[in-house]
Every structure is written in structure tokens, then in C-alpha cells.
Design an enzyme around this catalytic site. Sequence first.
Site, PDB file in Angstrom:
ATOM      1  N   ASP A  85      12.740  13.555 -28.130  1.00 32.89           N
ATOM      2  CA  ASP A  85      11.967  14.792 -28.148  1.00 32.89           C
ATOM      3  C   ASP A  85      11.050  14.742 -29.357  1.00 32.89           C
ATOM      4  O   ASP A  85      11.325  14.021 -30.321  1.00 32.89           O
ATOM      5  CB  ASP A  85      12.883  16.015 -28.223  1.00 32.89           C
ATOM      6  CG  ASP A  85      12.219  17.249 -27.640  1.00 32.89           C
ATOM      7  OD1 ASP A  85      12.610  17.683 -26.531  1.00 32.89           O
ATOM      8  OD2 ASP A  85      11.280  17.785 -28.276  1.00 32.89           O
ATOM      9  N   GLU A 139      13.037  17.647  -9.596  1.00 29.32           N
ATOM     10  CA  GLU A 139      14.369  18.149  -9.959  1.00 29.32           C
ATOM     11  C   GLU A 139      14.533  19.556  -9.386  1.00 29.32           C
ATOM     12  O   GLU A 139      13.607  20.341  -9.446  1.00 29.32           O
ATOM     13  CB  GLU A 139      14.439  18.178 -11.500  1.00 29.32           C
ATOM     14  CG  GLU A 139      15.701  18.736 -12.053  1.00 29.32           C
ATOM     15  CD  GLU A 139      16.916  17.980 -11.555  1.00 29.32           C
ATOM     16  OE1 GLU A 139      16.947  16.741 -11.680  1.00 29.32           O
ATOM     17  OE2 GLU A 139      17.825  18.628 -11.024  1.00 29.32           O
ATOM     18  N   ASN A 144      10.132  25.877  -4.242  1.00 31.73           N
ATOM     19  CA  ASN A 144      10.106  27.085  -5.068  1.00 31.73           C
ATOM     20  C   ASN A 144       9.269  28.192  -4.423  1.00 31.73           C
ATOM     21  O   ASN A 144       9.592  29.369  -4.547  1.00 31.73           O
ATOM     22  CB  ASN A 144       9.592  26.755  -6.475  1.00 31.73           C
ATOM     23  CG  ASN A 144      10.716  26.244  -7.371  1.00 31.73           C
ATOM     24  OD1 ASN A 144      11.872  26.127  -6.941  1.00 31.73           O
ATOM     25  ND2 ASN A 144      10.400  25.926  -8.613  1.00 31.73           N
ATOM     26  N   PHE A 153      19.581  34.227  -1.408  1.00 29.57           N
ATOM     27  CA  PHE A 153      18.253  34.617  -1.904  1.00 29.57           C
ATOM     28  C   PHE A 153      17.671  35.806  -1.153  1.00 29.57           C
ATOM     29  O   PHE A 153      16.465  35.911  -0.966  1.00 29.57           O
ATOM     30  CB  PHE A 153      17.290  33.421  -1.901  1.00 29.57           C
ATOM     31  CG  PHE A 153      17.253  32.754  -3.251  1.00 29.57           C
ATOM     32  CD1 PHE A 153      18.391  32.158  -3.757  1.00 29.57           C
ATOM     33  CD2 PHE A 153      16.114  32.757  -4.034  1.00 29.57           C
ATOM     34  CE1 PHE A 153      18.400  31.581  -5.024  1.00 29.57           C
ATOM     35  CE2 PHE A 153      16.096  32.179  -5.302  1.00 29.57           C
ATOM     36  CZ  PHE A 153      17.244  31.589  -5.797  1.00 29.57           C
ATOM     37  N   GLY A 160      15.771  43.695  -5.489  1.00 28.89           N
ATOM     38  CA  GLY A 160      15.895  44.205  -6.855  1.00 28.89           C
ATOM     39  C   GLY A 160      14.568  44.124  -7.577  1.00 28.89           C
ATOM     40  O   GLY A 160      13.510  44.253  -6.947  1.00 28.89           O
ATOM     41  N   GLY A 168      11.859  36.084 -11.972  1.00 24.73           N
ATOM     42  CA  GLY A 168      11.172  35.767 -13.221  1.00 24.73           C
ATOM     43  C   GLY A 168      11.576  34.375 -13.637  1.00 24.73           C
ATOM     44  O   GLY A 168      11.933  33.542 -12.808  1.00 24.73           O
ATOM     45  N   CYS A 210      10.100  29.161 -13.982  1.00 26.93           N
ATOM     46  CA  CYS A 210       9.746  28.294 -12.852  1.00 26.93           C
ATOM     47  C   CYS A 210       9.029  29.017 -11.718  1.00 26.93           C
ATOM     48  O   CYS A 210       7.843  28.779 -11.498  1.00 26.93           O
ATOM     49  CB  CYS A 210      10.994  27.613 -12.316  1.00 26.93           C
ATOM     50  SG  CYS A 210      11.831  26.649 -13.584  1.00 26.93           S
ATOM     51  N   LYS A 234       5.425  30.775 -12.371  1.00 25.36           N
ATOM     52  CA  LYS A 234       4.310  29.882 -12.731  1.00 25.36           C
ATOM     53  C   LYS A 234       4.097  28.818 -11.649  1.00 25.36           C
ATOM     54  O   LYS A 234       2.976  28.357 -11.437  1.00 25.36           O
ATOM     55  CB  LYS A 234       4.509  29.259 -14.111  1.00 25.36           C
ATOM     56  CG  LYS A 234       5.672  28.297 -14.259  1.00 25.36           C
ATOM     57  CD  LYS A 234       5.253  26.862 -14.450  1.00 25.36           C
ATOM     58  CE  LYS A 234       6.481  26.002 -14.702  1.00 25.36           C
ATOM     59  NZ  LYS A 234       6.419  24.644 -14.232  1.00 25.36           N
TER      60      LYS A 234
END
Length: 447
Positions: free
Chosen positions: A32, A159, A219, A260, A264, A268, A271, A274
Site C-alpha cells: 500500500d 470481486e 451491482n 434484496f 427502507g 449507500g 459501491c 458510485k
Amino acid sequence: MALKITVIGTGYLGATHAAAMAELGFEVLGLDVVPEKIEMLKRGEVPMYEPGLEELLRKHVAGIEGSSGRLRFTMDWAEVGEFGDVHFVCVNTPQKHGEYACDMSYVDAAFESLAPHLHGPALVVGKSTVPVGSADRLAARLVELAPAGEDAELAWNPEFLREGFAVNDTLHPDRIVVGVRSERAEKLLREVYATPVTAGSPFVVTDFPTAELVKTSANSFLATKISFINAMAEVCEAADGDVVKLAEAIGHDERIGKKFLRAGIGFGGGCLPKDIRAFMARAGELGADQALTFLREIDSINMRQRGQMVELAREALGGGSFLGKRVAVLGAAFKPDSDDVRDSPALNVAGQIHLQGGQVTVYDPKGMANARRLFPTLAYADSAIEAVRGADVVLHLTEWREFRELDPAVLGEAVTTRLILDGRNALDPEVWRRAGWTYRAMGRPTA
Ligand code: UGA
């Protein structure tokens, strides 16, 4: 000889991937560019809250008593280049400031730093979520920069881990997707993932663009499912229906499925929001923007839920202003079992009410430090009971188990008014009503 693996970027994705690779038996070197992160990891400490990750790390980090010693960390690119047969790039791709597109600067920097140190055959594997077409561009750049030339090859391996379940999702993935251009690349990745594949994880081989698209479309589908049920909640609210019953009933249809569909305050995190925006931006560049205009609606349904929660609270307090009202907020993280507050619906709602004059006190089991950093002007309490003391209304905004286990009778003694708004449809309305509370949630019948 066993493959040697490097992992570049040690955030949620990289730290988990590095520990998992060591667990699978490989020698692993993590890199890193942030010195504090590397120092923590070397001590076997994880820079975020992720169940099971610290234990797995400590099991393998070299220098920790009783560890396998297979996992080490460095900041030295030359060491990484020399060490690895397979290099996983796991850096993040946040949303660009003031734009929908994703910021590729960390990915680009990782390739620019790594490639000049690749002197022999190496497979570089992209794991970051990127706009389709990136792998093609990066593969060319790799050959250009690497002294090994064509022997430095690229593969794309998205991933799908979820925060809060990162360790399990990495060790037992529900699918492994690899975008490859050669048999050698496929063979190497089959070797890396031999253990989960033997245990039953499907191994899907594709070309580069498909591998990149699998991630963003997965996503987008998840985001669509959540906004669909939230749209149904709005209709239920108008028609006096019950969105929780509705979700249960449609979920029995196997083609729809139960997961899913929790209505509610919406999605957020770092992932889903955006990713759908970057996907729209990329489709626009490719001239396919019409295909994804529906994602604009998914995004706006999602963002609307936050505002509606604020309005539900205002209404429950008798309408008018929040001035002088005490509002307790249970939850700050974008979801339970995480300390991540990036684009958290809970904090967004808390922030809006605070800006309108409400006296907001927040409590979250793990997200307090991050929440304080992002919203320093909100008040924070050290426990749920302290947060609700004297409250005119309690907002349940992140569905931690701890909140489901609260005793409404005990909480009832602490508040000024027994009024609870469930922004996650995770509490049992009957239990709260029996204890004398007014329970309200969007798209649910009032008592
Ligand atoms: C998501 C995907 O689920 C992962 O598969 C993917 O790998 C990851 O993004 C990523 O791209 O790295 P994550 O961000 O950890 O994972 O969170 P989710 O579990 O997907 O939840 C996202 C948001 O949706 C949370 O705010 C959650 O509260 C909300 N949600 C989820 C709902 O509002 N309703 C639901 O029914 C489910």
C-alpha cells in the site's frame, strides 16, 4: 512450486484478498502507498471493522506468534515486482468530484508503478471496479512499460464481496469470473482458485469487456431491486398497503427471490451508488446511454427515500419545524456489521434534520469514529439508551442486531415521547406497539 502472490492496495478488498490468499496456502506480499496502513497490517491490525478479518490476518502475518508467516507487507514496488508470479490490483475507484464517472487515477498509478519492475513472466490481475474498456487499455500500457514486454500479461477478475461478509465471500465465492486473453492466464487463475473451485464455486471464463461488465451489471441489478421495492413502498404508503407483506409474497416466486427486497431508506456505501453512476457515464461515452437511462430513475428513487424519512419524522412530530426537537438516530454505518459511513443513508438523514434545526444525537455500534470525522457537528452518544434519553422521536436507520434486541419498555422510560420510525423495516411493530410506542415506517399500515 507454489505460486507467489502480491496484492496491491490494502483496503476492504485488498486486505481481505491478501489474507484469503495466505489462508489458501500461498506466499503473499501486500503493498500500500499509505505508511500507517502498512504499519497496522504488519502488527496484524485491520484499519476497518470487518468481522473475522483481523483473526484471519493474525493467523498469517509474519512475525506474529503462532502465525503461518505466509503474509507480509511492504511499500517497496521493486520488491513486489520481483516477488510475485501473480499480482492482484485491488485499489479503489471512487466517484470523480463533480462528475458521474469513476476516478481511475489509483488504478493507473498502480500500473505505472508496478510495470517497470516486471522483469520476468508475470500475470497482473485487475480486481478493481472499472469502466468497461479499461482492461484493454491497461493491457497495452503494461506491455509498453514492463521490461518483460509481452511476458507481462493482464487478466480481469472482478470481486463480488460484501462488506460485513468479506472473509466468507472471498474464501467461498458464489462465482469466480475471469476475463483472459490466453490459456496461460486461465491456467494460472485456475491454480490460484483451485480450492474454492474444488469446493464448488463456478468458474466463468470471459473476454475482458464481459468480465468488467459482469461487475457493474451485478451491482446495477442489486440497486434496481432495492429501488423497485422502495418504489412499491411509496405506492403502499399512498394506497394503505403493507410493503413488507408485499415483499414476502412476491419473494416466494423463485424468479423474483426474497433477497434484496427490504424497503427502507435505500442503498449507500462505497459501491452501489458510485457504480451505477459510473456505469451510466461509461455507457454515454460508448453511445449506449439510452440503455441505462433507467439507472437515473433507480438513483433518484434511492435518494428520495432519504428525504421521505425526514418528512416522515417531521410529520410524526406534528408537522412544521424541527427547531427545538430532540431526535435520536440509531445507526450511522451504511449497513450493519460495518463501520463504513461512506454515502450512508442514516447519516444523510441525521445531517438533514440537524441542518433544519433538530437536536440530533447519533449512536452506532461500530461507526462512531468514522461518523464523527464526516459529521463533526452532530451529537454522539455512547449507547442506544444514552442516545434516546429525552428524545421526542427515535429513528432506526441501520439495522444492527443490537437494535433489534433493545427492550422497548426500557427505552420507553428514557424518551420523552414513545415514537419510533423504522427506516429499515427491521423491528417488530407489534413488540413496540405493545410497549406503548407509536411505530411508523414508510409503506406500512399505521396501527
Ligand atoms: C455491494 C454488493 O452487494 C457486492 O456484491 C459488491 O461486491 C460490492 O457492493 C462492491 O461492489 O464492492 P456492499 O456495498 O458491501 O456490497 O453492500 P450491500 O450489502 O450490497 O448493501 C448496499 C446497500 O443496500 C446498504 O446500504 C444496504 O442497507 C442497502 N440494502 C440492501 C437495502 O436497502 N435493502 C436491501 O434489501 C438490501
